[in-house]
Motif scaffolding. Sequence first.
Motif, PDB file in Angstrom:
ATOM      1  N   ARG A 191      -2.437  13.360 -12.698  1.00  0.00           N
ATOM      2  CA  ARG A 191      -1.080  13.827 -12.451  1.00  0.00           C
ATOM      3  C   ARG A 191      -0.647  14.739 -13.591  1.00  0.00           C
ATOM      4  NH1 ARG A 191       3.306   9.176 -13.795  1.00  0.00           N
ATOM      5  NH2 ARG A 191       4.605  11.035 -13.981  1.00  0.00           N
ATOM      6  N   GLU A 227       0.836  -1.209   0.000  1.00  0.00           N
ATOM      7  CA  GLU A 227       0.000   0.000   0.000  1.00  0.00           C
ATOM      8  C   GLU A 227       0.870   1.258   0.000  1.00  0.00           C
ATOM      9  OE1 GLU A 227      -2.533  -0.386   3.361  1.00  0.00           O
ATOM     10  OE2 GLU A 227      -3.809  -1.940   2.453  1.00  0.00           O
ATOM     11  N   LEU A 228       1.930   1.228   0.805  1.00  0.00           N
ATOM     12  CA  LEU A 228       2.822   2.392   0.858  1.00  0.00           C
ATOM     13  C   LEU A 228       3.547   2.586  -0.469  1.00  0.00           C
ATOM     14  CD1 LEU A 228       4.150   4.701   2.410  1.00  0.00           C
ATOM     15  CD2 LEU A 228       5.900   3.076   3.175  1.00  0.00           C
ATOM     16  N   ALA A 248       2.542   2.052  -3.550  1.00  0.00           N
ATOM     17  CA  ALA A 248       1.699   2.768  -4.510  1.00  0.00           C
ATOM     18  C   ALA A 248       1.596   4.247  -4.149  1.00  0.00           C
ATOM     19  CB  ALA A 248       0.307   2.132  -4.558  1.00  0.00           C
ATOM     20  N   ASP A 249       1.417   4.537  -2.860  1.00  0.00           N
ATOM     21  CA  ASP A 249       1.306   5.936  -2.428  1.00  0.00           C
ATOM     22  C   ASP A 249       2.631   6.670  -2.607  1.00  0.00           C
ATOM     23  OD1 ASP A 249      -1.338   5.588  -1.745  1.00  0.00           O
ATOM     24  OD2 ASP A 249      -0.917   5.154   0.370  1.00  0.00           O
ATOM     25  N   ALA A 250       3.733   5.979  -2.337  1.00  0.00           N
ATOM     26  CA  ALA A 250       5.053   6.601  -2.468  1.00  0.00           C
ATOM     27  C   ALA A 250       5.344   6.957  -3.915  1.00  0.00           C
ATOM     28  CB  ALA A 250       6.127   5.658  -1.931  1.00  0.00           C
ATOM     29  N   ALA A 292       0.937   0.202 -10.523  1.00  0.00           N
ATOM     30  CA  ALA A 292       1.547   0.915  -9.399  1.00  0.00           C
ATOM     31  C   ALA A 292       2.739   0.149  -8.837  1.00  0.00           C
ATOM     32  CB  ALA A 292       0.513   1.154  -8.310  1.00  0.00           C
ATOM     33  N   GLN A 351       3.188   7.682  -6.217  1.00  0.00           N
ATOM     34  CA  GLN A 351       2.356   8.828  -6.578  1.00  0.00           C
ATOM     35  C   GLN A 351       2.922  10.119  -5.989  1.00  0.00           C
ATOM     36  OE1 GLN A 351      -1.798   8.370  -5.695  1.00  0.00           O
ATOM     37  NE2 GLN A 351      -2.311  10.466  -6.257  1.00  0.00           N
ATOM     38  N   LEU A 352       3.346  10.065  -4.725  1.00  0.00           N
ATOM     39  CA  LEU A 352       3.898  11.251  -4.080  1.00  0.00           C
ATOM     40  C   LEU A 352       5.182  11.710  -4.769  1.00  0.00           C
ATOM     41  CD1 LEU A 352       3.817  13.307  -1.785  1.00  0.00           C
ATOM     42  CD2 LEU A 352       5.046  11.655  -0.364  1.00  0.00           C
TER      43      LEU A 352
END
Length: 317
Positions: free
Chosen positions: A279, A68-69, A71-73, A139, A75-76
């Motif tokens: 994005r 989960e992290l 995918a978020d990382a 992702a 994107q960030l």
Amino acid sequence: MSKSLDRLTLLETFVRIADAGSISAAARDLDLSQPSVSRQLAELESRFKSQLMRRTTHDLSLTTAGAELLADARQLLDEWEALEEKHLETEETLRGKLKVVVPVALGQLYLLDTVLQFQHQHPHIALSWQLEDQNIRFAEVGCDCWIKIGSVPDESLIVEPLGQVERMAVATPELFEIYGRPKTPADLEKLPCVALEPFEGGHIPLTHAKGKTVTVSPPIRMTTNNISAVRKATLAGLGLAILPRWLIEDELNKHQLVDLLPLWRAPKLTICVASLPGRHRPRRLQSFLDILKVTVPKIPGVEPLSHKVVHRRDFRA
């Protein structure tokens, strides 16, 4: 070094470990020592109060929290990079990394020349050209764009069609000596078939130039998920196959393969390119996509589309 930059550095290291598949490989990529990379991973796990990766002597895998992290990382980090680029628009030179996933045969036979030309034009871009026929988890792979023949299963992505693939029933002339040359779609059922998964199975629809559609069911002699294997098996005389013109143009011209029913065609497949929604596209990615839109329709047997609309899937599978 500021705390915010520390956080970004930790996330960048985490993503690099996930991409490289091991801490030691990530350390080499980052030009850091292995203990330093291990400490960064440990610090990130401490900040999130969760184990992100399971580490053994020979393997490393993401935990549920780690996936989960990741995918978020990604994107960030993409958003941060887009922010940097937005405020550095005065620099014309394209820079940075670009990761593209592309079907194996298409990526080797036709699009590789496009990539090499792109690299010559933009020498400051570090490009990763990944050949893959199977569906990917966008992702997790961390690519910038995914070139795909057929439907894209990830409904969260932006999908842009690039062209449609002409597909036909072909076989070697030698096969006619055994089974006779087919004159109608029904005659195909007398020949064995080499089938490409998942597009061809026991039932193959064929459409006449005037619009009539029939379905044939030739006996399946071999199945494979690799189109190059289908081509090779067909050239070896194992049976007929449904193949795209772009893959067998030379063999058709040399009469090594024969278009069995010139007025009948299998369903067209769309070549498309998928990217992340929501994005700001880096200029290097947009430049590459612009080249694809010009290059792909020029491939033999690929028909340009009358319009190219960006399709956003607003639902989940």
